[in-house]
Design a protein around this motif. Structure first.
Motif, PDB file in Angstrom:
ATOM      1  N   PRO A 103      53.141  38.081  36.355  1.00  0.00           N
ATOM      2  CA  PRO A 103      52.648  39.455  36.513  1.00  0.00           C
ATOM      3  C   PRO A 103      51.188  39.679  36.096  1.00  0.00           C
ATOM      4  N   PHE A 104      50.786  39.184  34.931  1.00  0.00           N
ATOM      5  CA  PHE A 104      49.405  39.463  34.537  1.00  0.00           C
ATOM      6  C   PHE A 104      48.425  38.795  35.494  1.00  0.00           C
ATOM      7  N   MET A 139      52.465  46.247  42.215  1.00  0.00           N
ATOM      8  CA  MET A 139      53.024  45.495  41.089  1.00  0.00           C
ATOM      9  C   MET A 139      54.498  45.840  40.906  1.00  0.00           C
ATOM     10  N   ALA A 155      48.296  40.729  38.703  1.00  0.00           N
ATOM     11  CA  ALA A 155      47.585  42.006  38.562  1.00  0.00           C
ATOM     12  C   ALA A 155      46.078  41.776  38.515  1.00  0.00           C
ATOM     13  N   LYS A 156      45.671  40.781  37.763  1.00  0.00           N
ATOM     14  CA  LYS A 156      44.242  40.493  37.601  1.00  0.00           C
ATOM     15  C   LYS A 156      43.629  40.063  38.931  1.00  0.00           C
ATOM     16  N   ASN A 157      44.375  39.316  39.719  1.00  0.00           N
ATOM     17  CA  ASN A 157      43.818  38.758  40.949  1.00  0.00           C
ATOM     18  C   ASN A 157      43.784  39.732  42.111  1.00  0.00           C
ATOM     19  N   MET A 158      44.558  40.805  42.027  1.00  0.00           N
ATOM     20  CA  MET A 158      44.472  41.795  43.096  1.00  0.00           C
ATOM     21  C   MET A 158      43.222  42.631  42.861  1.00  0.00           C
TER      22      MET A 158
END
Ligand SMILES: Cc1cc2nc3c(=O)[nH]c(=O)nc-3n(C[C@H](O)[C@H](O)[C@H](O)COP(=O)(O)OP(=O)(O)OC[C@H]3O[C@@H](n4cnc5c(N)ncnc54)[C@H](O)[C@@H]3O)c2cc1C
Ligand code: SF4
Lengths: 521, 138
Positions: free
Chosen positions: A321-322, A339, A325-328
């Motif tokens: 998940p992290f 997410m 999230a960071k890569n989107m």
């Protein structure tokens, strides 16, 4: 400290010191193992810790700081690309996904390194494929995330291939990049290093090579941080000067280059730090109407290779998940909604087959720490945009209702817009610092070539002007390999090991490449 | 426990965090503490220079809000806050874009790396892999 020894005097004299225990260092250690019986002394110096099996929990917060340099967030000087480097017993092979491909013939030909022949490299890579149990996963182990990719590729007209992977007893936990909790992935931590240690190669972990001196390595052994994962070092904390007839540097593209630079070797080696490439990459995410199996099953089973024609590759992938999230791109409501659709997400990794460029290079700062300079060139941006459009077509052909594409603004592309991908996904939206680009295939810095004017080493990793130093890792690549690199690293390191064994005067049965029969611990 | 480097700009930080992840408004006291603890731990090994740059960036977000709206960032409504951050995200200045990217990354880490949040969004990976799924009849 319990069990830790403080070696002194003659104990610090070795025939060979290998720096780094990843794909390159682990291979050299494995090949030198049998020479111990004839009296050779071999030491591996590894900066990262040695973890016990039960410490691989698959938890994102827990594992990233234990396995990666800067917890996986090492940034380029421009601050526009993050680099993933394993820093642990086994190096990046602990965190890789284990996709196992042999370098394309055309790439090795274009490298144009005198004395490096594709047939030889391929034969060596094949031996490690056998040793690492490389095979294709059977259909019942392929999850929806992967089979939708295959379906989408076929419908959209892209030739799709299956990745051979190096797993034994894979349970499909999809946690490969956080270290396999089932010890299924056959990295050097599972195969080559244990074999080397059984033969008597010494490995000292939490041991950082600070610099090279004439026939010596200055090493600092670090304390185990309180609450951190992994065993304490085999040696007592402190600084040591380890003497060696030969030093094999295998700290990875960035680690090896930085070490040679801070040892002052750049003065005699003007190409040191050059030829850096990284296969810059980003993740594309698509939302389906129904739940799919994505976070169960081996994450990376298929790919599309358009490197020769269009300069890009697509691979299946699944992140945590992290990292997702960071890569989107973006933030806020749309980002959150995607997410929250996690069980319905399909993912594709886009990679550019970048080329060595003068401005992309490795230097060190005043403290000797590596600094990586990387600019996205026009061909790289064009390749990533082209690859993003292809991936979007594949997602929609597989039935996705929306695609999140970083080089689109807004990044979320609805199904109704599928006919205008050329307009929606465009190079003008490839805005460094807005979109997340990352790289895990770090290559070059100590490139092979003819002499010190065009390179750092020859085709056997012998460093020009420093006859007692070898490089045996991804730093050797004179340009990107345009495919997943670890088997090429092992093949090149195997050649370095041949040469080292010859210099050591090892008996011929030790020098012959061993017959490999799926060795594992 | 590591100290939270954004403590001096705490209220603006939280306003940014709830703009980046709107669901963060629902975090209780323990949830916020955990989010900030995760960020503090991630930053603990980073040089003080990075901590200063992050604080400066949060202040810049606030200054820009005062300059444009004559209000502090925390006093803007959610839509205005989103627009402000979007402007920064698309700024022609790389330093501004990078600042937001860095802060946003930390906020995502503090939020999405929490096991409770991972369960909430339906992330189900576990070491048992297929066995867990087939056992659960998924
Ligand atoms: C997340 C991820 C996924 C990947 N997936 C794949 C894949 O599926 N297939 C594939 O082919 N490739 C993959 N790769 C790439 C592959 O892992 C690398 O190309 C390969 O491991 C490089 O080998 P290396 O020996 O050059 O460096 P590494 O394997 O990185 O090893 C270098 C080691 O040297 C140590 N070191 C560095 N400096 C020092 C020093 N000064 N003193 C002591 N020790 C030092 C480091 O701690 C590290 O352990 C992946 C990489 C990553 C990060
Ligand atoms: S998918 Fe297989 S190889 Fe990867 S972490 Fe899970 S069990 Fe290990």
């Amino acid at each position: 400290m319990s069990g830790a020894k403080r070696p002194t005097g003659a104990e610090l004299d070795y025939d060979v010191v290998i720096i780094g225990s990843g794909a390159g260092g682990g291979t050299v250690a494995y090949r030198l193992g049998p020479s111990i019986a004839s009296g050779a002394r071999v030491l591996v110096v590894e900066q990262g810790p040695r973890l016990d099996d039960h410490e691989f929990t698959g938890d994102e917060l827990d594992m990233a700081p234990a396995l990666y340099r800067d917890a996986g967030g090492f940034l380029t000087r421009q601050g526009t690309m993050s680099l993933a480097l394993g820093q642990v017993y086994g190096g990046s092979t602990v965190v890789y996904t284990g996709t196992s491909l042999i370098a394309p013939e055309r790439v090795i030909r274009d490298w144009d390194v005198p004395g490096l022949d594709h047939a030889d490299l391929a034969a060596r890579s094949r031996r490690y494929m056998e040793q690492n149990g490389v095979h294709l996963l059977p259909p019942e182990e392929i999850n929806d995330n992967n089979s939708l990719f295959v379906q989408g590729c076929r419908e959209a007209g892209y030739e799709v291939e299956q990745f051979p992977v190096n797993v034994r007893g894979c349970r499909g936990s999809s946690l490969c990049n956080l270290g396999c909790p089932n010890q299924a992935k056959q990295g050097t931590n599972r195969v080559q290093l244990p074999s080397a240690e059984r033969h008597g190669v010494e490995v000292v972990t939490r041991a950082e090579a600070l610099r090279l001196e004439d026939h010596a390595v200055v090493v600092r052994v670090h304390e185990r941080p309180e609450g951190g994962k992994g065993r304490p070092s085999e040696w007592a904390p402190g600084e040591y000067t380890v003497r060696a007839r030969m030093v094999v540097v295998a700290g990875g593209s960035i680690g090896s280059t930085a070490l040679l630079l801070r040892s002052g070797m750049g003065r005699k080696l003007p190409r040191l730090g050059r030829n850096f490439t990284a296969h810059p990459a980003f993740i594309l995410v698509a939302e389906h109407e129904r739940e799919i199996t994505n976070d169960v099953g081996h994450p990376k089973s298929f790919y599309v290779d358009r490197a020769a024609e269009d300069g890009w590759l697509l691979e299946t992938c699944m992140y945590f998940p992290f990292v997702t999230a960071k890569n989107m791109a973006g933030f806020g409501r749309e980002h959150s909604m995607l997410m929250r659709a996690f069980p319905r997400l399909q993912m594709i990794l886009v990679l550019a087959a970048d080329k060595a460029e003068p401005q992309n290079r490795i230097t060190v700062d005043r403290r000797g720490q590596p600094v990586v300079h990387y600019d996205f060139t026009f061909p790289v941006v064009a390749a990533m945009v082209g690859a993003t459009r292809a991936a979007a077509r594949i997602f929609f052909a597989a039935g996705a209702r929306g695609v999140h594409a970083p080089p689109a603004d807004p990044p979320l592309i609805e199904r109704s817009e599928a006919h205008r991908l050329e307009r929606r996904i465009d190079a003008r939206h490839f805005q460094p610092g807005r979109i997340s680009v990352s790289a895990a295939h770090l290559m070059g810095g100590c490139a092979m070539g003819r002499d010190h004017r065009d390179s750092v080493t020859d085709a056997f990793g012998r460093v020009h002007r420093y006859p007692w130093v070898r490089v045996a890792d991804s730093a050797l690549f004179p340009d990107s390999v345009e495919i997943n690199p670890y088997l090429t690293v092992m093949g090149l390191a195997d050649r370095v090991a041949d040469d080292v064994l010859e210099v050591l005067g090892a008996p011929s049965d030790v020098r012959c490449p061993p017959v490999i029969h799926g060795e594992t611990r | 426990m590591a100290t939270f480097p954004l403590e001096p700009v705490h209220d603006t930080f939280r306003a940014i965090a709830t703009t980046v992840v709107p669901e963060a408004v629902a975090l209780d006291r323990a949830g916020w503490e955990r989010l900030e603890e995760i960020i503090a731990e991630a930053l603990a090994s980073r040089p003080e220079r990075i901590h200063r740059q992050l604080r400066l960036f949060v202040r810049i977000v606030d200054w820009r809000a005062r300059w444009r709206h004559r209000e502090r960032f925390v006093d803007l409504d959610p839509l205005q806050r989103t627009r402000e951050l979007e402007r920064i995200e698309r700024s022609r200045w790389l330093l501004l874009r990078r600042g937001l990217w860095g802060l946003r990354t930390l906020i995502f880490m503090g939020y999405y790396a929490q096991p409770a949040i991972q369960r909430e969004i339906g992330y189900r990976a576990r070491p048992e892999g297929w066995d867990a799924v087939r056992g659960a009849g998924r």
